[in-house]
Write a protein that holds these residues in place. Structure first.
Motif, PDB file in Angstrom:
ATOM      1  N   GLU A 166     -61.358  42.165 -76.193  1.00 21.19           N
ATOM      2  CA  GLU A 166     -62.567  43.425 -76.274  1.00 21.19           C
ATOM      3  C   GLU A 166     -61.554  44.549 -75.960  1.00 21.19           C
ATOM      4  N   THR A 167     -62.133  45.514 -76.880  1.00 20.47           N
ATOM      5  CA  THR A 167     -61.266  46.698 -76.837  1.00 20.47           C
ATOM      6  C   THR A 167     -62.035  47.760 -77.302  1.00 20.47           C
ATOM      7  N   VAL A 168     -61.540  49.046 -77.651  1.00 20.08           N
ATOM      8  CA  VAL A 168     -62.440  50.310 -78.357  1.00 20.08           C
ATOM      9  C   VAL A 168     -61.549  50.600 -79.729  1.00 20.08           C
ATOM     10  N   PHE A 169     -62.263  51.169 -80.616  1.00 24.91           N
ATOM     11  CA  PHE A 169     -61.429  51.695 -81.774  1.00 24.91           C
ATOM     12  C   PHE A 169     -62.244  52.563 -82.671  1.00 24.91           C
ATOM     13  N   ASN A 170     -61.750  54.141 -82.448  1.00 22.99           N
ATOM     14  CA  ASN A 170     -62.559  54.992 -83.081  1.00 22.99           C
ATOM     15  C   ASN A 170     -61.362  56.120 -83.530  1.00 22.99           C
ATOM     16  N   PRO A 171     -60.716  55.437 -84.832  1.00 23.79           N
ATOM     17  CA  PRO A 171     -59.640  56.448 -85.523  1.00 23.79           C
ATOM     18  C   PRO A 171     -60.056  57.407 -86.234  1.00 23.79           C
ATOM     19  N   THR A 172     -58.975  58.299 -86.669  1.00 21.61           N
ATOM     20  CA  THR A 172     -59.358  59.520 -87.232  1.00 21.61           C
ATOM     21  C   THR A 172     -58.050  59.923 -87.969  1.00 21.61           C
ATOM     22  N   PHE A 315     -69.537  56.403 -73.586  1.00 24.19           N
ATOM     23  CA  PHE A 315     -70.593  56.327 -72.409  1.00 24.19           C
ATOM     24  C   PHE A 315     -71.984  56.362 -72.718  1.00 24.19           C
ATOM     25  N   ASP A 316     -72.229  56.694 -73.900  1.00 22.96           N
ATOM     26  CA  ASP A 316     -73.692  56.556 -74.563  1.00 22.96           C
ATOM     27  C   ASP A 316     -73.958  56.028 -75.687  1.00 22.96           C
ATOM     28  N   HIS A 317     -74.518  54.875 -75.807  1.00 24.03           N
ATOM     29  CA  HIS A 317     -74.530  54.295 -76.948  1.00 24.03           C
ATOM     30  C   HIS A 317     -75.616  54.880 -77.941  1.00 24.03           C
ATOM     31  N   ASP A 318     -76.334  55.834 -77.613  1.00 28.86           N
ATOM     32  CA  ASP A 318     -77.135  56.451 -78.532  1.00 28.86           C
ATOM     33  C   ASP A 318     -76.330  57.276 -79.487  1.00 28.86           C
ATOM     34  N   TYR A 319     -75.127  57.512 -79.230  1.00 26.47           N
ATOM     35  CA  TYR A 319     -74.385  58.271 -80.241  1.00 26.47           C
ATOM     36  C   TYR A 319     -73.222  57.342 -80.968  1.00 26.47           C
ATOM     37  N   GLY A 320     -73.518  55.951 -80.776  1.00 31.54           N
ATOM     38  CA  GLY A 320     -72.819  54.924 -81.456  1.00 31.54           C
ATOM     39  C   GLY A 320     -72.098  53.990 -80.665  1.00 31.54           C
ATOM     40  N   ASP A 321     -71.183  52.980 -81.032  1.00 30.19           N
ATOM     41  CA  ASP A 321     -70.734  52.068 -80.214  1.00 30.19           C
ATOM     42  C   ASP A 321     -69.335  51.558 -80.923  1.00 30.19           C
ATOM     43  N   PHE A 322     -68.286  52.103 -80.410  1.00 30.04           N
ATOM     44  CA  PHE A 322     -66.963  51.780 -80.918  1.00 30.04           C
ATOM     45  C   PHE A 322     -66.317  50.730 -80.223  1.00 30.04           C
ATOM     46  N   SER A 323     -66.896  49.841 -79.319  1.00 29.66           N
ATOM     47  CA  SER A 323     -66.231  48.711 -78.610  1.00 29.66           C
ATOM     48  C   SER A 323     -66.120  47.363 -79.780  1.00 29.66           C
ATOM     49  N   LEU A 324     -65.233  46.838 -79.615  1.00 33.21           N
ATOM     50  CA  LEU A 324     -64.923  45.542 -80.391  1.00 33.21           C
ATOM     51  C   LEU A 324     -64.852  44.347 -79.429  1.00 33.21           C
ATOM     52  N   GLN A 325     -65.424  43.212 -80.115  1.00 39.24           N
ATOM     53  CA  GLN A 325     -65.139  41.945 -79.211  1.00 39.24           C
ATOM     54  C   GLN A 325     -64.080  41.139 -79.591  1.00 39.24           C
ATOM     55  N   ASP A 326     -63.622  40.287 -78.829  1.00 40.44           N
ATOM     56  CA  ASP A 326     -62.725  39.304 -79.514  1.00 40.44           C
ATOM     57  C   ASP A 326     -63.028  38.851 -80.638  1.00 40.44           C
TER      58      ASP A 326
END
Length: 340
Positions: A166-172, A315-326
């Motif tokens: 599990e991790t996070v991914f929000n590139p630009t 910290f607020d999934h009303d604005y999206g969710d960029f976490s990833l699962q295995d």
């Protein structure tokens, strides 16, 4: 399509490559393997090729004066307050690099990587596996970043990832545009940006969880206006310009979220994105220490328009969710339509 791959520089004893594509209309994009950097966006003009991006002559200039200029940014664009976040019930702490906060992936983000690179057909392709040991984020990522040039003058930036853990991914991409042929700042350029609200930020530029209205303020670009008009309206704030997270209003899929244009030359860059935010930064504090190839380093020398998921989604999934699962895959795309 004309393709090319040449040696540009070295970093830590490794070769840094410059990879280029030229389409049927003689528009060229070039990238560097270091940082998967978008180095050039050359359009043909009567005076010769004109680069719409700021750039430097050598890698040391990026490392010492502006480490994010035109770089690919990840794992997470923007700031993570004190480097702390949660995925589900799991708490994580990642390495800080700005006043105790984690900016643009921290001290070992995508901009610090010399990526494996190739140029095939009409694509420049960068690949790398980044591990938790590399950058302190949880999980490992197999990352592929692809720049595609089309014969109708579109540049597509695709971010593909496979997560191991599990991790996070929000590139630009942190491209800085200046559409002027001469050595001018960006105040004369016009911007349309489909955003009626922006995120409220604290003094360290961390989202507070609140939003602010752009409409009928210097921050508003729902109707096209010059960047100079906005900047002049913000001379009473410490930054004397814009460095803000704009929330994108609902729009049709085939409509751009932003259009940057030069009213004199009619050169324009339209940005298409399905993500919910763009960071707009008008290079407010830039100075003569930054040795650009075709522009003098100064405040407002360029403008960045960074498509991403709103950073407070962490910290607020009303604005999206960029976490990833295995084992999860994710794909984002930003499209740029160039007119000249």
């Amino acid at each position: 399509m004309i393709t090319n791959k040449t040696l540009f520089d070295t970093v830590n004893g490794e070769p840094v490559y410059k990879l280029s594509l030229t389409n049927a209309n003689k528009m060229t994009i070039s990238c560097l393997s270091y940082g998967a950097n978008w180095y050039e966006l050359l359009v043909p003009t009567a005076a010769g090729p004109q680069n719409l991006l700021l750039n430097f002559a050598k890698i040391a200039d990026y490392q010492t004066t502006n480490q994010y200029l035109n770089m690919s940014i990840g794992r997470v664009a923007g700031r993570i307050g004190k480097g702390r976040f949660k995925i589900g019930e799991h708490d994580y702490q990642v390495a800080p690099n700005e006043r105790g906060n984690t900016l643009h992936g921290g001290p070992h983000g995508f901009n610090q990587i010399n990526w494996d690179s190739t140029v095939v057909a009409n694509q420049i392709i960068f690949t790398h596996q980044i591990t938790s040991t590399d950058d302190s984020f949880p999980g490992d990522l197999d990352v592929t970043l692809t720049y595609t040039l089309t014969d109708d003058n579109q540049v597509l930036l695709d971010y593909n990832v496979l997560s191991h853990g599990e991790t996070v991914f929000n590139p630009t991409n942190h491209a800085y545009f200046n559409l002027n042929a001469g050595d001018e700042n960006i105040k004369n350029l016009e911007l349309l940006l489909k955003s009626s609200h922006r995120l409220a930020l604290d003094t360290e530029k961390i989202p507070t969880g609140k939003t602010l209205v752009n409409t009928d303020t210097p921050y508003g670009f729902e109707t096209k206006k010059t960047l100079g008009a906005a900047i002049e309206g913000l001379q009473n704030i410490p930054e004397k310009g814009i460095d803000d997270v704009y929330l994108i209003d609902r729009h049709a899929d085939n409509d751009p979220v932003a259009v940057l244009s030069d009213p004199d030359s009619n050169i324009s860059v339209s940005i298409f994105s399905q993500r919910n935010a763009i960071v707009l930064f008008t290079a407010n504090g830039f100075g003569p220490d930054q040795p650009y190839l075709t522009k003098t380093g100064q405040p407002y020398v360029g403008v960045a328009l960074e498509a991403q998921t709103a950073p407070n989604a962490i910290f607020d999934h009303d604005y999206g969710d960029f976490s990833l699962q295995d084992g999860e895959r994710q794909h984002y795309q930003t499209k740029y339509q160039i007119r000249f």
